[in-house]
Design a protein around this motif. Structure first.
Motif, PDB file in Angstrom:
ATOM      1  N   GLN A  12      -6.350   6.492  -1.865  1.00 60.17           N
ATOM      2  CA  GLN A  12      -6.651   5.736  -3.075  1.00 60.17           C
ATOM      3  C   GLN A  12      -8.018   6.098  -3.605  1.00 60.17           C
ATOM      4  N   ASN A  34      -3.531   3.609  -5.829  1.00 58.69           N
ATOM      5  CA  ASN A  34      -3.062   4.064  -4.531  1.00 58.69           C
ATOM      6  C   ASN A  34      -2.013   5.149  -4.734  1.00 58.69           C
ATOM      7  N   VAL A  36       0.756   7.063  -3.120  1.00 62.08           N
ATOM      8  CA  VAL A  36       1.656   6.908  -1.988  1.00 62.08           C
ATOM      9  C   VAL A  36       2.462   8.190  -1.813  1.00 62.08           C
ATOM     10  N   ASP A  41       3.028   5.681  -7.182  1.00 61.61           N
ATOM     11  CA  ASP A  41       1.631   5.255  -7.132  1.00 61.61           C
ATOM     12  C   ASP A  41       1.532   3.790  -7.535  1.00 61.61           C
ATOM     13  N   ARG A  42       0.602   3.064  -6.947  1.00 59.26           N
ATOM     14  CA  ARG A  42       0.495   1.617  -7.178  1.00 59.26           C
ATOM     15  C   ARG A  42      -0.954   1.217  -7.480  1.00 59.26           C
ATOM     16  N   ASN A  66      -1.066  -6.820  -8.030  1.00 53.41           N
ATOM     17  CA  ASN A  66      -0.874  -6.001  -6.844  1.00 53.41           C
ATOM     18  C   ASN A  66       0.438  -5.239  -6.995  1.00 53.41           C
ATOM     19  N   PHE A  68       1.897  -3.244  -5.011  1.00 54.82           N
ATOM     20  CA  PHE A  68       2.728  -3.256  -3.811  1.00 54.82           C
ATOM     21  C   PHE A  68       3.602  -4.510  -3.779  1.00 54.82           C
ATOM     22  N   GLU A  69       3.015  -5.648  -4.127  1.00 60.14           N
ATOM     23  CA  GLU A  69       3.794  -6.887  -4.191  1.00 60.14           C
ATOM     24  C   GLU A  69       4.796  -6.849  -5.341  1.00 60.14           C
ATOM     25  N   ALA A  71       6.393  -4.444  -6.454  1.00 61.05           N
ATOM     26  CA  ALA A  71       7.538  -3.592  -6.113  1.00 61.05           C
ATOM     27  C   ALA A  71       8.588  -4.338  -5.295  1.00 61.05           C
ATOM     28  N   ASN A  72       8.214  -5.493  -4.742  1.00 58.90           N
ATOM     29  CA  ASN A  72       9.135  -6.307  -3.944  1.00 58.90           C
ATOM     30  C   ASN A  72       9.749  -7.365  -4.866  1.00 58.90           C
ATOM     31  N   GLY A  77       3.954  -9.923  -8.322  1.00 56.69           N
ATOM     32  CA  GLY A  77       2.755  -9.148  -8.060  1.00 56.69           C
ATOM     33  C   GLY A  77       1.552  -9.512  -8.891  1.00 56.69           C
TER      34      GLY A  77
END
Length: 88
Positions: A12, A34, A36, A41-42, A66, A68-69, A71-72, A77
Motif C-alpha cells: 500500500q 492497497n 492486492v 485494489d482497495r 474501508n 475491504f469491508e 467488498a463483503n 464499508g
C-alpha cells in the motif's frame, strides 16, 4: 507519505494530512490505497473535520470508508462518526 508498506501479500501507499483552515477549524486524516495481488485494489480513508472550542475540548466529524469491508456484502464499508475530543 509512506510510499511502500507491505504485509507480504500485497502493498500500500499511504498519506496522512492536516490542513488548518482557521485557528479553530481543521481537516485531517489519512488515505491508503492497497494493491492486492491477484485482486482488486482497495481504498481505506478517514477524513476528519475538527472544530476546536478551547484548549481542552474539540468537536470532530469523521467519514470512514474501508474498501475491504465494502467488498463483503454483509458489511457496510462506510460510515460517519461524531465525537468530542478531550485533552487531559
Amino acid at each position: 507519505v509512506y510510499p511502500y508498506e507491505t504485509d507480504g501479500e500485497g502493498w500500500q501507499i499511504s498519506t496522512s494530512y492536516f490542513v488548518p483552515f482557521t485557528s479553530e477549524l481543521s481537516l485531517g486524516g489519512f488515505a491508503d490505497i492497497n494493491f492486492v495481488e491477484n485482486g482488486k485494489d482497495r481504498w481505506v480513508i478517514e477524513p476528519q473535520i475538527t472544530y476546536t472550542m478551547n484548549q481542552r475540548f474539540s468537536l470532530a466529524l469523521e467519514y470512514r470508508y474501508n474498501g475491504f469491508e465494502d467488498a463483503n456484502p454483509a458489511v457496510d464499508g462506510s460510515g460517519v462518526a461524531f465525537g468530542l475530543e478531550v485533552k487531559f
